[in-house]
Design a protein around this motif. Structure first.
Motif, PDB file in Angstrom:
ATOM      1  N   VAL A 371      -4.310  -3.623   8.176  1.00 16.57           N
ATOM      2  CA  VAL A 371      -3.307  -2.622   7.790  1.00 16.57           C
ATOM      3  C   VAL A 371      -2.025  -3.296   7.346  1.00 16.57           C
ATOM      4  O   VAL A 371      -1.440  -2.954   6.309  1.00 16.57           O
ATOM      5  CB  VAL A 371      -3.033  -1.660   8.963  1.00 16.57           C
ATOM      6  CG1 VAL A 371      -1.862  -0.732   8.635  1.00 16.57           C
ATOM      7  CG2 VAL A 371      -4.279  -0.840   9.284  1.00 16.57           C
ATOM      8  N   VAL A 372      -1.555  -4.285   8.119  1.00 16.44           N
ATOM      9  CA  VAL A 372      -0.307  -4.949   7.739  1.00 16.44           C
ATOM     10  C   VAL A 372      -0.497  -5.788   6.483  1.00 16.44           C
ATOM     11  O   VAL A 372       0.417  -5.912   5.663  1.00 16.44           O
ATOM     12  CB  VAL A 372       0.237  -5.816   8.903  1.00 16.44           C
ATOM     13  CG1 VAL A 372      -0.637  -7.031   9.157  1.00 16.44           C
ATOM     14  CG2 VAL A 372       1.675  -6.240   8.631  1.00 16.44           C
ATOM     15  N   LEU A 377       1.215  -6.575   0.954  1.00 14.91           N
ATOM     16  CA  LEU A 377       0.860  -6.846  -0.442  1.00 14.91           C
ATOM     17  C   LEU A 377       1.272  -5.693  -1.348  1.00 14.91           C
ATOM     18  O   LEU A 377       1.769  -5.908  -2.471  1.00 14.91           O
ATOM     19  CB  LEU A 377      -0.642  -7.115  -0.563  1.00 14.91           C
ATOM     20  CG  LEU A 377      -1.118  -8.494  -0.097  1.00 14.91           C
ATOM     21  CD1 LEU A 377      -2.635  -8.593  -0.188  1.00 14.91           C
ATOM     22  CD2 LEU A 377      -0.482  -9.606  -0.931  1.00 14.91           C
ATOM     23  N   ASN A 378       1.076  -4.462  -0.892  1.00 19.22           N
ATOM     24  CA  ASN A 378       1.543  -3.306  -1.670  1.00 19.22           C
ATOM     25  C   ASN A 378       3.058  -3.374  -1.871  1.00 19.22           C
ATOM     26  O   ASN A 378       3.567  -3.133  -2.970  1.00 19.22           O
ATOM     27  CB  ASN A 378       1.183  -1.996  -0.965  1.00 19.22           C
ATOM     28  CG  ASN A 378      -0.217  -1.514  -1.285  1.00 19.22           C
ATOM     29  OD1 ASN A 378      -0.641  -1.553  -2.443  1.00 19.22           O
ATOM     30  ND2 ASN A 378      -0.931  -1.060  -0.283  1.00 19.22           N
ATOM     31  N   ASP A 395      -8.470  -5.557  -8.432  1.00 15.91           N
ATOM     32  CA  ASP A 395      -8.815  -5.163  -7.071  1.00 15.91           C
ATOM     33  C   ASP A 395     -10.116  -4.349  -7.087  1.00 15.91           C
ATOM     34  O   ASP A 395     -10.108  -3.129  -6.907  1.00 15.91           O
ATOM     35  CB  ASP A 395      -7.648  -4.345  -6.498  1.00 15.91           C
ATOM     36  CG  ASP A 395      -7.850  -3.952  -5.041  1.00 15.91           C
ATOM     37  OD1 ASP A 395      -7.081  -3.103  -4.557  1.00 15.91           O
ATOM     38  OD2 ASP A 395      -8.773  -4.481  -4.397  1.00 15.91           O
ATOM     39  N   PRO A 396     -11.247  -5.004  -7.297  1.00 15.06           N
ATOM     40  CA  PRO A 396     -12.508  -4.270  -7.467  1.00 15.06           C
ATOM     41  C   PRO A 396     -12.930  -3.450  -6.253  1.00 15.06           C
ATOM     42  O   PRO A 396     -13.634  -2.450  -6.401  1.00 15.06           O
ATOM     43  CB  PRO A 396     -13.525  -5.382  -7.758  1.00 15.06           C
ATOM     44  CG  PRO A 396     -12.931  -6.624  -7.207  1.00 15.06           C
ATOM     45  CD  PRO A 396     -11.448  -6.470  -7.399  1.00 15.06           C
ATOM     46  N   LEU A 400      -5.962  -2.302  -2.147  1.00 16.60           N
ATOM     47  CA  LEU A 400      -4.543  -1.924  -2.217  1.00 16.60           C
ATOM     48  C   LEU A 400      -4.390  -0.576  -2.907  1.00 16.60           C
ATOM     49  O   LEU A 400      -5.266  -0.099  -3.629  1.00 16.60           O
ATOM     50  CB  LEU A 400      -3.738  -2.978  -2.985  1.00 16.60           C
ATOM     51  CG  LEU A 400      -3.756  -4.404  -2.457  1.00 16.60           C
ATOM     52  CD1 LEU A 400      -2.767  -5.262  -3.234  1.00 16.60           C
ATOM     53  CD2 LEU A 400      -3.448  -4.470  -0.971  1.00 16.60           C
ATOM     54  N   ASP A 401      -3.197   0.021  -2.700  1.00 13.27           N
ATOM     55  CA  ASP A 401      -2.845   1.237  -3.427  1.00 13.27           C
ATOM     56  C   ASP A 401      -2.421   0.900  -4.846  1.00 13.27           C
ATOM     57  O   ASP A 401      -2.570   1.710  -5.759  1.00 13.27           O
ATOM     58  CB  ASP A 401      -1.691   1.969  -2.721  1.00 13.27           C
ATOM     59  CG  ASP A 401      -2.090   2.395  -1.315  1.00 13.27           C
ATOM     60  OD1 ASP A 401      -1.204   2.425  -0.440  1.00 13.27           O
ATOM     61  OD2 ASP A 401      -3.285   2.689  -1.100  1.00 13.27           O
TER      62      ASP A 401
END
Length: 403
Positions: A371-372, A377-378, A395-396, A400-401
């Protein structure tokens, strides 16, 4: 890009600052005058980067946090078998200053006073004088910290005047044949060891040195052999927080050691060293705010020992320079599991890139993210884009969002 880790640490410290329970230790005059509102937290990563927040550079006496490092020096100087003849490794379930001996007369572990005084007498050659052993301890703990430490002489004299109980413990162990040398020398040396001045940043570096197998991440010095750190961290995990050690390992999950001046140290193997300082103590003798900070750090950064993450230093698969394939775009390729320590390496790589280049963040080889890890990274991608940088994310697996 501005690294988000300092902001995260600031936020966590602010959230823990309202933990105002507990009292400053009153039994030692030099500690009784401490400002109860001081509060600092620091992290040291595997490559020696130190993050700090609050009163992270305020100096205080190391006290019982010296115990694991003295134990490390004794192991390195005299060997495991010799040390184990004199000091055990079992949790005591007792307060730090209790008479806690096995049937053989051996102190139960080196993290309680009766074991720590015994351990101090095992540092260096048996023929060392009191002054020579003090010098060995000072040099050894300074090597762990990556700078030359000094003794608070006023604190030393103050504690020395209150050392009757430790003297009684030393004579008891001496009578059992488990204490090398004279009891008065052992207690004097142990008391001086506890009076070394450190700050939260020093504790973080010292912890990371243990967590990195004995190599100081700032100086590069191999302070003690790797096997010594394995032994020390194992005992810290089971005995470092006195009679709260089981609860601590269950909820926080970081091998740790506390001190009555308000310091708290934690070492997570292969990932991070943590130091905290706040003088208010709970009924066991642990820093109230320090404990709260560790609880938050463990929960939010996924630092519990039993998570068993991959080694963080291998997070970078490669960096493709802008001219390498002629497209004018720098490509940062990550791999492995994105836990806190791994993401920290990636964040600093991203922060060091030129501001005027478009980049591709390639997560094709990333197996998973905590989660962190995802959050940081987001945040990094959002900050780079807020700085008007062109950022594309490959990001296959949809970790990430950001896209």
């Amino acid at each position: 890009m501005r690294n988000p880790v300092p902001d995260l640490l600031d936020r966590l410290r602010r959230e823990c600052a309202d933990a105002d329970g507990g009292e400053v230790l009153a039994t030692i005059p030099e500690l009784a005058d401490a400002d109860p509102d001081l509060f600092g937290v620091a992290l040291c990563t595997i490559d020696g980067t130190v993050y700090g927040s609050g009163d992270d550079d305020h100096r205080f006496t190391i006290q019982s946090i010296s115990k694991p490092f003295a134990y490390a020096l004794a192991l390195a100087d005299r060997g495991r078998d010799t040390v184990l003849e004199h000091v055990g490794v079992e949790p005591s379930g007792d307060s730090f200053n209790e008479i806690s001996l096995e049937q053989s007369g051996r102190p139960r572990n080196p993290m309680i006073n009766i074991g720590a005084v015994t351990t101090h007498s095992l540092i260096g050659d048996p023929k060392l004088s009191l002054e020579e052993r003090d010098a060995r301890v000072l040099a050894g703990l300074s090597a762990f910290a990556g700078r030359e430490l000094e003794v608070d002489e006023a604190a030393f004299e103050s504690e020395r005047a209150e050392a009757s109980r430790n003297l009684a413990l030393a004579y008891l162990v001496h009578a059992q044949g488990k204490l090398d040398g004279e009891p008065h020398d052992a207690v004097d040396g142990y008391t001086r060891q506890c009076a070394l001045l450190v700050d939260a940043r020093d504790l973080a570096v010292m912890a990371m040195t243990l967590a990195a197998g004995g190599r100081n991440p700032v100086t590069g010095e191999q302070v003690v052999p790797t096997w010594v750190c394995t032994q020390v961290l194992s005992v810290m995990a089971t005995c470092g927080m006195y009679d709260a050690s089981g609860q601590w390992m269950s909820t926080v999950g970081i091998p740790a050691k506390s001190g009555v001046a308000g310091g708290l140290l934690g070492a997570l193997p292969g990932q991070v060293g943590i130091g905290a300082f706040s003088p208010r103590l709970d009924e066991i003798g642990n820093s109230v705010r320090g404990v709260r900070a560790f609880e938050h750090l463990s929960a939010e950064l996924g630092l519990h020992l039993m998570h068993a993450p991959e080694v963080a230093s291998h997070v970078l698969y490669g960096v493709v320079e802008p001219d390498a394939d002629g497209d004018g775009v720098r490509e940062v390729q990550l791999q492995g599991t994105m836990h806190f320590a791994a993401v920290d390496v990636a964040l600093r790589e991203l922060a060091a890139l030129p501001d005027d280049e478009p980049i591709v963040l390639d997560l094709t080889r990333v197996a998973s993210a905590t989660v962190v890890g995802r959050s940081l990274l987001n945040e990094a991608v959002e900050r780079m884009r807020a700085d008007d940088r062109e950022v594309r994310v490959t990001d296959p697996d949809g970790l990430l969002d950001a896209r």
